[in-house]
Design an enzyme around this catalytic site. Structure first.
Site, PDB file in Angstrom:
ATOM      1  N   GLY A  20      20.591  87.741  11.812  1.00 32.13           N
ATOM      2  CA  GLY A  20      19.586  86.841  12.384  1.00 32.13           C
ATOM      3  C   GLY A  20      19.739  86.792  13.894  1.00 32.13           C
ATOM      4  O   GLY A  20      20.775  87.195  14.432  1.00 32.13           O
TER       5      GLY A  20
ATOM      6  N   CYS B 192      26.402  90.774   9.719  1.00 29.41           N
ATOM      7  CA  CYS B 192      26.170  90.397  11.118  1.00 29.41           C
ATOM      8  C   CYS B 192      26.179  88.875  11.283  1.00 29.41           C
ATOM      9  O   CYS B 192      27.220  88.253  11.126  1.00 29.41           O
ATOM     10  CB  CYS B 192      24.877  91.038  11.615  1.00 29.41           C
ATOM     11  SG  CYS B 192      24.753  91.066  13.405  1.00 29.41           S
TER      12      CYS B 192
ATOM     13  N   GLY C 156     -12.218  98.230  -3.438  1.00 27.79           N
ATOM     14  CA  GLY C 156     -12.188  99.685  -3.411  1.00 27.79           C
ATOM     15  C   GLY C 156     -10.889 100.186  -2.796  1.00 27.79           C
ATOM     16  O   GLY C 156     -10.644 101.380  -2.736  1.00 27.79           O
ATOM     17  N   GLY C 157     -10.039  99.274  -2.340  1.00 27.03           N
ATOM     18  CA  GLY C 157      -8.745  99.648  -1.779  1.00 27.03           C
ATOM     19  C   GLY C 157      -7.668  99.728  -2.849  1.00 27.03           C
ATOM     20  O   GLY C 157      -7.898  99.409  -4.013  1.00 27.03           O
ATOM     21  N   VAL C 158      -6.490 100.168  -2.428  1.00 22.98           N
ATOM     22  CA  VAL C 158      -5.387 100.391  -3.366  1.00 22.98           C
ATOM     23  C   VAL C 158      -4.941  99.092  -4.041  1.00 22.98           C
ATOM     24  O   VAL C 158      -4.859  99.019  -5.273  1.00 22.98           O
ATOM     25  CB  VAL C 158      -4.144 100.954  -2.614  1.00 22.98           C
ATOM     26  CG1 VAL C 158      -3.089 101.403  -3.612  1.00 22.98           C
ATOM     27  CG2 VAL C 158      -4.526 102.063  -1.678  1.00 22.98           C
TER      28      VAL C 158
ATOM     29  N   THR D 183      -7.384  97.313  -6.495  1.00 26.59           N
ATOM     30  CA  THR D 183      -7.652  98.139  -7.676  1.00 26.59           C
ATOM     31  C   THR D 183      -6.454  98.145  -8.614  1.00 26.59           C
ATOM     32  O   THR D 183      -6.599  97.990  -9.837  1.00 26.59           O
ATOM     33  CB  THR D 183      -7.988  99.595  -7.276  1.00 26.59           C
ATOM     34  OG1 THR D 183      -9.031  99.564  -6.305  1.00 26.59           O
ATOM     35  CG2 THR D 183      -8.424 100.411  -8.472  1.00 26.59           C
TER      36      THR D 183
ATOM     37  N   ARG E  24     -15.480  88.392  12.409  1.00 30.89           N
ATOM     38  CA  ARG E  24     -14.495  88.225  11.330  1.00 30.89           C
ATOM     39  C   ARG E  24     -14.757  86.933  10.557  1.00 30.89           C
ATOM     40  O   ARG E  24     -14.722  86.902   9.333  1.00 30.89           O
ATOM     41  CB  ARG E  24     -13.091  88.183  11.915  1.00 30.89           C
ATOM     42  CG  ARG E  24     -12.521  89.532  12.264  1.00 30.89           C
ATOM     43  CD  ARG E  24     -11.042  89.414  12.589  1.00 30.89           C
ATOM     44  NE  ARG E  24     -10.398  90.722  12.651  1.00 30.89           N
ATOM     45  CZ  ARG E  24     -10.428  91.531  13.693  1.00 30.89           C
ATOM     46  NH1 ARG E  24     -11.070  91.172  14.808  1.00 30.89           N
ATOM     47  NH2 ARG E  24      -9.828  92.708  13.664  1.00 30.89           N
TER      48      ARG E  24
ATOM     49  N   LYS F  43       0.208 101.666  19.625  1.00 37.99           N
ATOM     50  CA  LYS F  43       0.253 100.216  19.435  1.00 37.99           C
ATOM     51  C   LYS F  43       1.715  99.787  19.504  1.00 37.99           C
ATOM     52  O   LYS F  43       2.503 100.305  18.706  1.00 37.99           O
ATOM     53  CB  LYS F  43      -0.331  99.837  18.079  1.00 37.99           C
ATOM     54  CG  LYS F  43      -0.140  98.339  17.758  1.00 37.99           C
ATOM     55  CD  LYS F  43      -0.652  97.966  16.389  1.00 37.99           C
ATOM     56  CE  LYS F  43      -0.373  96.488  16.121  1.00 37.99           C
ATOM     57  NZ  LYS F  43      -0.942  95.986  14.889  1.00 37.99           N
TER      58      LYS F  43
HETATM   59  P1  XMP Z   1      -4.578  95.905  14.278  1.00 43.62           P
HETATM   60  O1  XMP Z   1      -5.932  96.229  14.798  1.00 43.62           O
HETATM   61  O2  XMP Z   1      -4.298  94.435  14.194  1.00 43.62           O
HETATM   62  O3  XMP Z   1      -4.552  96.446  12.790  1.00 43.62           O
HETATM   63  O4  XMP Z   1      -3.485  96.640  15.017  1.00 43.62           O
HETATM   64  C1  XMP Z   1      -3.430  96.473  11.953  1.00 43.62           C
HETATM   65  C2  XMP Z   1      -3.905  96.725  10.528  1.00 43.62           C
HETATM   66  O5  XMP Z   1      -4.664  95.604  10.090  1.00 43.62           O
HETATM   67  C3  XMP Z   1      -5.999  95.991   9.772  1.00 43.62           C
HETATM   68  N1  XMP Z   1      -6.896  94.916  10.239  1.00 43.62           N
HETATM   69  C4  XMP Z   1      -7.508  94.030   9.421  1.00 43.62           C
HETATM   70  N2  XMP Z   1      -7.494  93.908   8.077  1.00 43.62           N
HETATM   71  N3  XMP Z   1      -8.958  92.048   8.247  1.00 43.62           N
HETATM   72  C5  XMP Z   1      -8.231  92.922   7.493  1.00 43.62           C
HETATM   73  O6  XMP Z   1      -8.257  92.806   6.269  1.00 43.62           O
HETATM   74  C6  XMP Z   1      -9.019  92.102   9.588  1.00 43.62           C
HETATM   75  O7  XMP Z   1      -9.684  91.294  10.244  1.00 43.62           O
HETATM   76  C7  XMP Z   1      -8.244  93.151  10.209  1.00 43.62           C
HETATM   77  N4  XMP Z   1      -8.049  93.524  11.500  1.00 43.62           N
HETATM   78  C8  XMP Z   1      -7.224  94.603  11.487  1.00 43.62           C
HETATM   79  C9  XMP Z   1      -6.209  97.306  10.482  1.00 43.62           C
HETATM   80  O8  XMP Z   1      -7.209  98.093   9.848  1.00 43.62           O
HETATM   81  C10 XMP Z   1      -4.832  97.919  10.408  1.00 43.62           C
HETATM   82  O9  XMP Z   1      -4.616  98.532   9.154  1.00 43.62           O
END
Ligand code: XMP
Length: 513
Positions: A50, A77, A220-222, A225, A292, A505
């Site tokens: 920590g 640690c 439709g995502g993993v 589903t 959003r 990033k």
């Molecule tokens: P960022 O843009 O924050 O993205 O670096 C990191 C991961 O998160 C996804 N992402 C989202 N997923 N709602 C979601 O369900 C959102 O508003 C959203 N914004 C970003 C992005 O596709 C990536 O996998």
């Protein structure tokens, strides 16, 4: 089961991962967990690292009842410093921070924890150190910089190590964790995905009971589903999946979801075309956070309306809402963040639970993403879907920069489709963690045939990452980018130029909005 008490180290979840790789089941709870309120009795306890100093006011401490469990304890640690602090307080700030590799020297016949671990590289990451041996402990290993790299209280089976066995830079780290969990604690190595399926189906059946019904959104995502397929296996027709087409999904998505979930996996599926409603509300909106919010709220409204229409014939009630929450989200919400603990709520459909008086069911909450993929494969979810890149809830709306109109969505969608198709053709899809096309709200001059054009710009993004917190851009061969750019400009009306995003990033994020 091994209990990991988390003191907020960035590596804590890796302890669980390593144990699972050994087929040992482990769970994590915050370090502030009251031992008398533990929901189950662990076979051994690991105190994680920590970012705090044990001697500072306000730093977290373990409930001393942990010693009353009479099970082996391993402090890593900060966890080791905590053990020393409780048993004699010999912890101080080191002269220098020790960060990086070190070589471990283990005393002869040291202790079962170090079987097969001697003279190997370990990973150190600490500022504080032990300045004396705590009462009852002996030194079992040293490194150049740490006279107390490992300590043990043999009769009580309490061990402390200064290094991190859970990171891959510690060469024999998994061996050490195995020595602790299997040899010392006697944990069984029987945690497999096949066993998980059996126990989870039984758990779902017991939880839901013989008549109640369950609804859940699928995207439709993993995750959604796989969660839906598991529900179908557990309760069959009493699970109702709802797919909301929000008008900002990928090309052919609705048709594909119908085909795979309904026809392929036999899941009870309701498809709702709400594209006009979503796009109507997005009209004129350019701010990403507003987009959003609108999409999130509209989703809840649409979902509720559809869910209310699902009336089981035999008069039984819809009582549960399925959610594809994964373990990283659970960890995020239970991790110890500091004295002013902030807990992120991990269910993004919280509103539905309250309004509709539903109870939450989260069958994937113990699993990491790659485990969900493995589970999906075992449940017969098509390979294409199991390995799909993540797609954000707000969809193409945050990939059309600026105002979202049907025409703009169409351009972004077509360009994205071509890009992903070429990535798959080149055999790169699985190497890339996420790839997509964005439509920029700028116009640029081009020439096609003898004509001057003045159209928009597509930005392509592809990243590699393990956790999406940090990411690097993917290095394509020039010929690949050339081909994709040429196809997009030629095949998609409204695009004059294609660029490739070469920002990591941080400082950029994955999405453009
Ligand atoms: P960022 O843009 O924050 O993205 O670096 C990191 C991961 O998160 C996804 N992402 C989202 N997923 N709602 C979601 O369900 C959102 O508003 C959203 N914004 C970003 C992005 O596709 C990536 O996998």
């Amino acid at each position: 089961t091994i209990l990991v008490l988390d003191f907020g180290s960035q590596y804590s979840h890796l302890i669980i991962r390593r144990l699972r790789e050994l087929n040992v089941y482990a769970e994590m709870l915050p370090c502030t967990q009251k031992i008398s309120e533990l929901p189950w009795k662990p076979q051994g306890v690991i105190l994680s690292g920590g970012p705090f100093s044990v001697y500072e006011e306000g730093s977290p401490h373990v409930d001393h009842d942990v010693f009353k469990l009479n099970v082996p304890i391993l402090g890593i640690c900060y966890g080791m410093q905590e053990l020393a602090w409780i048993n004699g307080k010999g912890v101080s700030r080191g002269d220098k921070r020790e960060y990086g590799p070190a070589t471990l020297n283990v005393q002869d016949n040291a202790c079962p924890l170090f079987t097969g671990v001697d003279h190997s590289q370990v990973w150190m990451s600490h500022g504080d150190k032990l300045s004396a041996l705590p009462t009852g402990f002996t030194t079992v290993a040293t490194s150049d910089n740490s006279p107390y790299a490992a300590i043990a209280h043999e009769s009580e089976k309490i061990y402390g190590i200064q290094f991190h066995p859970e990171v891959t830079h510690t060469a024999k780290g998994t061996q050490l964790l195995k020595n602790f969990a299997v040899t010392i604690c006697g944990a069984a190595q029987n945690w497999t995905m096949e066993n998980f399926i059996d126990t989870e189906i039984k758990r779902i059946r017991a939880l839901v009971g013989p008549t109640a019904e369950v609804i859940g959104a699928v995207s439709g995502g993993v995750d959604s589903t796989v969660a839906a397929k598991l529900m179908k296996e557990a309760i069959g027709e009493r699970f109702h999946a709802i797919y909301v087409d929000n008008g900002v999904m990928r090309k052919n998505e609705t048709v594909t979801v119908k085909k795979t979930l309904d026809e392929g996996l036999g899941i009870n599926l309701t498809v709702v075309d709400a594209g006009d409603e979503f796009l109507g509300k997005l009209k004129g909106v350019t701010d990403p956070e507003k987009k959003r919010k609108i999409i999130g709220n509209t989703f809840i409204e649409v979902f509720e309306k559809v869910a209310e229409g699902i009336k089981p014939k035999d008069g039984s009630e819809v009582e549960f809402l399925l959610q594809g929450t994964l373990y990283p989200d659970v960890i995020e919400s239970i991790s110890f963040k500091g004295p002013s603990q902030t807990i992120k709520t991990h269910h993004n459909v919280g509103g539905l639970l309250e309004n509709m008086k539903l109870k939450l069911i989260e069958p994937l909450r113990e699993l990491f993403k790659d485990e969900v993929r493995h589970l999906g494969e075992l449940l017969g979810v098509p390979e294409d879907l199991v390995w799909r890149h993540p797609f954000p809830g707000p969809g193409i709306a945050i990939r059309v920069l600026g105002e979202v109109t049907p025409a703009q969505v169409k351009i972004a969608r077509e360009a994205d489709y071509i890009y992903i198709e070429e990535i798959k053709k080149a055999g790169l899809y699985r190497q890339i963690s996420q790839a997509f096309a964005c439509l920029l709200p700028v116009k640029s001059v081009g020439v096609m045939g003898d004509q001057r054009t003045y159209e928009q710009v597509i930005a392509l993004r592809a990243i590699e990452t393990t956790d999406f917190m940090t990411a690097d851009w993917f290095v394509f061969e020039a010929a690949f980018l050339k081909k994709v750019a040429s196809r997009i400009v030629n095949e998609v009306d409204g695009v004059a130029r294609v660029t490739y995003d070469i920002t990591s990033k941080p400082p950029a994020t994955v999405e453009w909005e």
